[in-house]
Every structure is written in structure tokens, then in C-alpha cells.
Design a protein around this motif. Structure first.
Motif: not given
Length: 276
Positions: A227-245
């Protein structure tokens, strides 16, 4: 949990011109009774800038590299979130009352809203910053999965709000730290006035890598209710790198962002890596 769901996705509230999650704004009043201790350490960041990474590094340092001790509780219990408040769960202030000294404390509050007691005690502060483009993309995905935020809408509309300062608020620099994490860990170790054997530093670097933290339930926020964090939408820790933008920004958005950034950051000496 239905009542909790009904209470989420509320509009932001402004405090001294700063947009805050509704419940975080409500937490500021009780925080006036918070009393800092001289041995507290404040981790001060803009959201999605490497906060959890630095929090885990510091806890591992404080626990002398003992991984079992760092598995004693999720990161949000080991490093209380100062202004956190949400329906049905302990607030950051309540968690802090049960946290033994020396305490690690996390905040996303800008200086104007930081409790005066932290300034009076002159606590040590680790400030973490990250390149703004990756922050924007990471924050957009976080808004989608973390339901204490308002609905982010489209990426285009969210980016406009982010640039206008209408997203919730902001030393080691996370993207460059990803290139040489042990160097950054050593800097933090020296800053807090501690020493550890070289093999312990290697161990901390190994267990605070993005890959290790992403699969660690004590750091990846998977223990929180859906109900607070839905990891099926996006994981809390997603990519962790520079340049994903680069996977999200259009050419036009990038040009507009660069112009806006240059104007707002004129005279700032901080430089950031936007790609590795």
C-alpha cells in the motif's frame, strides 16, 4: 489497509515555500520537540540521490563491518527518516526515540526546515548530491511506486514540475562514487573519525554495491506494505547508475533542461557526471 490507501496520494503542502508530502508537513510541528545529541550524524540529501547507499555504508562503518548486525532491521529503522510520517506506521521521530546512540539520521529537508537543535548541537553532516537529470527520472519512477506522493501524471508534466521546484525536496557525489566506491567509503570513514582494516573496507564496498543492496531486504524497502510502495510498478532500487536519463529525456526536453539548469546553477562550483 483500505483506510491507508484512501489516505495516500494527497496533494503536496507548502511550508516556507517548500513543497512537502502532506504527512511530512504535519510532522514538522512535533519535530520542534526533537532534541539532537552531539554524537548524532545527519545524512542530508535530495531524494533519489544515493541516500540509502550512504546510509548503509555508514551503518556498516558504525557496526565495524558486521553484516549480521546490519541485518538487525530494515534501513529505515536503522537510519530513521527524520520528517517521515504516514498513516499506520511509526513516524521518524518515534523511531528515533528507540534508536541507541550514536544515531544516524536521514533527512530530505532543506536547511530552512531542519530543526534548530541539529544546528545548535553542530552535528556532523554527510551531504549527498547527484546529477539532476538522473534524479528527475529516478524520482518520477519513485513517485509512481511510493504512494505517499501525489500521482506524478505524465513524464512531461512531472519534468515541468520538477524544473519549477514543485517536486518534494535537497559530501560525496553518488555517480562518481559508483566508479570508485572504496575511495568514497574511506572518505566517509575518515570524516566520522574511525578506522577499519583494509579487508573490512573491501567487505563494506562489496556489500554496499548496488547489486547487493538491490537484493537485500534490509536495504531494498521490500518489507514495507504494498500500500505504501508497490515494487511491481517500479523497484525502489531501480538502476543505480549515471546516464539512465538518456532513455527518458527527449532531445527537446534535454535542451530545455540544460538551459534552465545553466540559469539556475550559475555561479555554483559543483560539477556532476551525467554519464559514466
Amino acid at each position: 489497509m483500505a483506510l491507508i490507501q484512501d489516505a495516500l496520494r494527497r496533494p503536496l503542502e507548502y511550508v516556507k515555500g517548500v513543497p512537502l508530502i502532506k504527512y511530512f508537513a504535519e510532522a514538522l510541528g512535533p519535530l520542534e520537540n526533537f532534541r539532537a545529541r552531539p554524537d548524532d550524524l545527519l545524512i542530508s540529501t535530495y531524494p533519489k540521490s544515493g541516500t540509502t547507499w550512504v546510509s548503509q555504508i555508514l551503518d556498516m562503518i558504525y557496526q565495524n563491518g558486521d553484516l549480521d548486525k546490519c541485518h538487525r532491521a530494515p534501513i529505515f529503522m536503522r537510519v530513521p527518516f527524520l520528517e517521515f510520517k504516514a498513516p499506520g506506521v511509526p513516524s521518524g521521530l518515534e523511531t528515533l526515540k528507540d534508536t541507541p546512540a550514536p544515531r544516524l539520521i536521514k533527512t530530505h529537508l532543506p536547511l530552512a526546515l531542519v530543526p534548530q537543535t541539529l544546528l545548535d548541537q553542530k552535528v556532523k553532516v554527510v551531504y549527498v548530491a547527484r546529477n539532476a537529470k538522473d534524479v528527475a527520472v529516478s524520482y518520477y519512477h519513485f513517485y509512481q511506486m511510493a504512494k505517499v506522493h501525489p500521482d506524478p501524471g505524465t513524464w512531461d508534466s512531472f519534468l515541468e514540475k520538477f524544473m519549477a521546484g514543485e517536486a518534494t525536496p535537497a559530501s560525496t557525489e553518488e555517480p562518481s562514487a559508483a566508479q570508485n566506491p572504496k575511495r568514497e567509503i574511506r572518505k566517509i570513514l575518515e570524516f566520522v573519525g574511525r578506522s577499519l582494516p583494509e579487508d573490512t573496507l573491501d567487505f563494506i564496498a562489496q556489500h554496499t554495491s548496488f547489486e547487493e543492496m538491490k537484493k537485500n531486504p534490509m536495504t531494498n524497502y521490500s518489507t514495507l506494505p504494498k500500500e505504501f510502495m508497490d515494487h511491481s510498478v517500479s523497484p525502489f532500487m531501480r538502476r543505480g547508475t549515471a546516464g539512465d536519463w538518456k532513455t527518458t529525456f527527449t532531445v527537446a526536453q534535454n535542451e530545455r533542461f540544460d538551459a534552465d539548469y545553466a540559469e539556475k546553477m550559475a555561479g555554483c562550483s559543483l560539477s556532476f557526471r551525467s554519464q559514466l
